[in-house]
Design a protein around this motif. Sequence first.
Motif, PDB file in Angstrom:
ATOM      1  N   GLU A 378      38.357  44.154  30.851  1.00  0.00           N
ATOM      2  CA  GLU A 378      38.057  43.234  31.094  1.00  0.00           C
ATOM      3  C   GLU A 378      36.938  42.492  31.829  1.00  0.00           C
ATOM      4  OE1 GLU A 378      41.460  40.726  30.132  1.00  0.00           O
ATOM      5  OE2 GLU A 378      42.209  42.106  31.440  1.00  0.00           O
ATOM      6  N   LEU A 380      33.667  39.790  33.242  1.00  0.00           N
ATOM      7  CA  LEU A 380      34.216  38.445  33.502  1.00  0.00           C
ATOM      8  C   LEU A 380      32.916  38.169  34.006  1.00  0.00           C
ATOM      9  CD1 LEU A 380      35.361  35.542  34.667  1.00  0.00           C
ATOM     10  CD2 LEU A 380      35.792  36.714  36.978  1.00  0.00           C
ATOM     11  N   ALA A 382      30.460  35.780  35.702  1.00  0.00           N
ATOM     12  CA  ALA A 382      30.467  34.137  36.843  1.00  0.00           C
ATOM     13  C   ALA A 382      28.970  33.350  36.303  1.00  0.00           C
ATOM     14  CB  ALA A 382      30.455  35.224  38.186  1.00  0.00           C
ATOM     15  N   MET A 387      27.577  40.387  36.037  1.00  0.00           N
ATOM     16  CA  MET A 387      28.945  40.689  35.724  1.00  0.00           C
ATOM     17  C   MET A 387      30.420  41.607  35.876  1.00  0.00           C
ATOM     18  SD  MET A 387      27.684  41.638  31.582  1.00  0.00           S
ATOM     19  CE  MET A 387      26.439  42.559  32.356  1.00  0.00           C
ATOM     20  N   ASN A 388      31.359  40.647  36.353  1.00  0.00           N
ATOM     21  CA  ASN A 388      32.045  41.864  36.966  1.00  0.00           C
ATOM     22  C   ASN A 388      33.446  42.836  36.448  1.00  0.00           C
ATOM     23  OD1 ASN A 388      31.467  41.244  40.012  1.00  0.00           O
ATOM     24  ND2 ASN A 388      31.258  39.195  39.604  1.00  0.00           N
ATOM     25  N   VAL A 390      37.063  43.366  35.897  1.00  0.00           N
ATOM     26  CA  VAL A 390      38.461  43.257  36.021  1.00  0.00           C
ATOM     27  C   VAL A 390      39.598  43.539  35.690  1.00  0.00           C
ATOM     28  CG1 VAL A 390      37.949  40.438  36.556  1.00  0.00           C
ATOM     29  CG2 VAL A 390      38.586  40.876  34.516  1.00  0.00           C
ATOM     30  N   LYS A 407      37.613  42.682  42.459  1.00  0.00           N
ATOM     31  CA  LYS A 407      37.010  42.502  41.601  1.00  0.00           C
ATOM     32  C   LYS A 407      34.793  43.441  41.150  1.00  0.00           C
ATOM     33  CE  LYS A 407      35.773  38.267  41.239  1.00  0.00           C
ATOM     34  NZ  LYS A 407      34.552  36.831  41.390  1.00  0.00           N
TER      35      LYS A 407
END
Length: 412
Positions: A378, A380, A382, A387-388, A390, A407
């Motif tokens: 998945e 995330l 921001a 893009m991180n 998670v 993250k």
Amino acid sequence: MTALTHSWFKDIDLKRLAEQAGTPVFVYSEAQFRKNLGRVKDAAAAAGLGERVELYIPFFPNSNPHVLEPLKDVDGVGILVQLPSEYRILREFGFEKFIVSPGHVSDREIAFWDETGHPTFLASLDEVAYSLRTDAPTISVRIDSLDSGKPGIKYGELGQLAALLKEYERDLEGLEVYCGSGNSLEEMVGIVEQVFSIYLEHFPTARSINFAGGHGFDYDAWTESEKHFDWHEYFRRIAQSAARMEIPEDVTFLFEPARDVLADTGALLLDIERGVITTPVSSILVTNGCRMLMPSAQLRDRNHNVAFLDSAMREITGGATTSAAVRGRTILRNDYILPGDVQVPEGVGAGCHLVILDVGAYCATQHMEFLNVPPAAEVLIAADGTMNLVTSAGGELDKWRHLLTEKTPVKQ
């Protein structure tokens, strides 16, 4: 007659089991599994098909190698797998007899299956063409005669498939035909003749015909004779059709029974947390279970039969009842374990127990890893567009998501 009269579950020391294993707990019966396998094999023998019939139990409906261990010592029975990860874990547990029925797969995965030497039912002309170009040891195909969204060579492509095989001077080893599930016995017999027609018209040199699954199981019935598919009549009609349509006697017939041999091998034992709660909206029975333990009940509208036990694990029978929905333990609005209400006997409350029957197929497996697909990663995004990660992707044998503590930026 009580709810457990016809169930192997009545003979289990449930008090000891709950004390040692806790609840919720899925409980499986090896004896019932062997009995179900024997019933199918006996029916094939009675129809004169004993030497021609092979059973391959799909792994994903109950992907527990310990539960499926009897398959290793029953003649003419193997396992259907769809993913390399399934194959690897089963090999670790000593299983040896397989067929492979994947969805659409990459060239690399086809090469993997070719190296195993197990029959692999390919689902597109492109995949067959790759196997032909690489001189695969055998060629088998999955045919979607319904022209549905399921993986499979479509009915209108059979002429192209036959021409492709002729170009490479190869014969088809086996064909599997997908014709849907939930069919009546008469519909299943009609499907048999459709499959035989495909064989005779397009692939008369194939060595095996796989009729796949779809053999029904009645979750509303109580006795075994009512619950299970009528294999005696089914095999008798197959034998008649095979003789009339002159299917060569050395052609092997494959079947992929799942619910019929697995469903009543399992039961789910839950604690009841309190008596029936009646509100202006509904009446509910609160348990320590969860919809996610067996989502197929809701997804397929399966009202599994239930039994209630007192604190000493004695079945509660007779007396007045209250109609109530079986509630799970989470705050989710739709956390109801069964799709309909059950009749709760008077006096049922905290310290009592609920048994949900016939959960041996598509229950614990769905909760853990439905179809055995590993957990996805998945990411995330921001507000600033970065893009991180998670949740990291699970390994092929993992059961749970890998939620990261911190993250992790996705590398550019």
